[in-house]
Design an enzyme around this catalytic site. Structure first.
Site, short mmCIF file in Angstrom:
data_model
loop_
_atom_site.label_atom_id
_atom_site.label_comp_id
_atom_site.label_asym_id
_atom_site.label_seq_id
_atom_site.Cartn_x
_atom_site.Cartn_y
_atom_site.Cartn_z
N ARG A 85 6.73 16.96 26.17
CA ARG A 85 6.44 18.22 25.46
C ARG A 85 5.06 18.76 25.83
NH1 ARG A 85 3.58 17.66 20.39
NH2 ARG A 85 4.88 18.97 19.09
N HIS B 174 9.60 20.48 9.93
CA HIS B 174 8.17 20.79 10.06
C HIS B 174 8.00 21.93 11.05
CE1 HIS B 174 9.04 18.21 13.51
NE2 HIS B 174 7.97 18.73 14.11
N HIS C 290 11.63 22.87 12.52
CA HIS C 290 12.59 22.07 13.30
C HIS C 290 12.50 20.61 12.88
CE1 HIS C 290 8.79 21.88 15.50
NE2 HIS C 290 9.16 20.68 15.90
C1 OGA Z 1 8.33 18.23 18.77
C2 OGA Z 1 9.45 17.70 17.99
C3 OGA Z 1 11.75 17.39 18.52
C4 OGA Z 1 12.61 16.53 19.39
O1 OGA Z 1 8.32 18.00 19.99
O2 OGA Z 1 7.48 18.91 18.19
O3 OGA Z 1 9.47 17.81 16.80
O4 OGA Z 1 13.75 16.94 19.60
N1 OGA Z 1 10.42 17.14 18.72
O5 OGA Z 1 12.17 15.47 19.84
MN MN Z 2 7.74 19.09 16.16
#
Ligand code: OGA
Ligand code: MN
Length: 292
Positions: free
Chosen positions: A283, A118, A267
């Site tokens: 995040r 995504h 990713h």
């Molecule tokens: C995000 C995600 C990836 C992860 O934070 O957007 O997709 O490694 N995370 O947790």
């Molecule tokens: Mn993500």
């Protein structure tokens, strides 16, 4: 296509930019992200971000404040539609964790949508520019984060395919995305906050001018095409873009900071044993432009 951005300011002594072998992603050294970033350092970090799309900073002891500050160099922070993963006191920070307060594991991946390819927040009109993660706890097996270079993938399509998809648009839909990834269904409040939106399937990067395929799990179907035919074309383009030559696999170390350009990458997280492993990422997300 020209892949690198020109700068007039010289690279500061001490700062290192080490691109990965296939030119996708780079590791930045000689910078302490717990302190404010000098203008010349930021100019080079920003250039590396545009040139390599995924940046890795190792051994950074960031706290939430430093994490916010780093993101603010790139733009305006935005909270997430999913309130259940928001940091209680700091709503612009989201925590993806399978660890309960007593230290035991929940046994479940925290956000199942992250397990499939995504690009962040493509289900809103102005999707995320960058997402910046830090990793207080990592999985010992699994839990790598994988990235796909959607610009390279686009320019390696045949001329005919590029011409075919250049004018197409896809519907991106939070509700449908959660159904596909078998997450808890979207709430009425979430559906109201994130109704379906339409984006071009090939977007032009506002800073580099390069094109990239813009799809991922939030893309549900293609405008003016039968649903199943659109789903098949989306799958075909994603299968092309996630071949090994377009991938960077991030193997986490504690105290990594990892950030990526959502405008030209996809990713996903590799599954891990959520009953045994403890994985926590914090995040923050910076708001981007309307895809054009
Ligand atoms: C995000 C995600 C990836 C992860 O934070 O957007 O997709 O490694 N995370 O947790
Ligand atoms: Mn993500």
């Amino acid at each position: 296509m020209s892949e690198t951005v020109e700068l007039t300011v010289q690279k500061p002594v001490g700062l290192t930019v080490t691109p990965h072998d296939n030119g996708f992603g780079a590791e930045i050294g000689g910078i302490d992200l717990t302190k404010s970033i000098r203008d010349a350092d930021f100019a080079w970090v920003h250039k590396a971000f545009l040139d390599y799309k995924v940046l890795v900073f190792r051994a950074q002891k960031l706290d939430d404040e430093a994490h916010h500050r780093l993101a603010r160099y790139f733009g305006e922070l935005e909270g997430h539609i999913n309130k259940s993963t928001r940091h209680q006191a700091l709503p612009k920070i989201q925590i993806f964790s399978n660890v309960k307060e007593d230290g035991s594991t929940t046994g479940e991946h925290p956000e199942k949508g992250t397990l499939v390819w995504h690009t962040d927040k493509s289900y809103v009109a102005t999707p995320s520019l960058t997402t910046i993660l830090r990793s207080p706890a990592i999985a010992s097996v699994g839990g790598d984060t994988l990235f796909a270079d959607m610009t390279r993938a686009y320019y390696n399509l045949s001329t005919e395919t590029r011409a075919r998809i250049d004018g197409m648009a896809a519907v991106h839909d939070w509700k449908r995305s959660r159904e596909k990834s078998k997450e808890r269904p979207a709430t009425a409040e979430e559906i109201a906050a994130a109704p379906p939106v339409v984006h071009p399937m090939v977007r032009t990067h506002p800073e580099t001018g390069l094109k990239a395929i813009y799809l991922g799990n939030h893309a549900s179907h293609i405008v003016d095409m039968a649903i199943d035919e659109g789903e098949a074309l989306i799958s075909e383009l994603e299968a092309h873009a996630t071949q090994s030559e377009y991938i960077y696999r991030h193997k986490w170390q504690v105290d990594d900071v990892l950030m990526w350009d959502n405008r030209c990458t996809m990713h996903c997280v590799e599954p891990y044993d959520a009953t045994k492993e403890r994985r926590i990422v914090h995040r923050v997300v910076v708001k981007g432009d309307k895809p054009l």
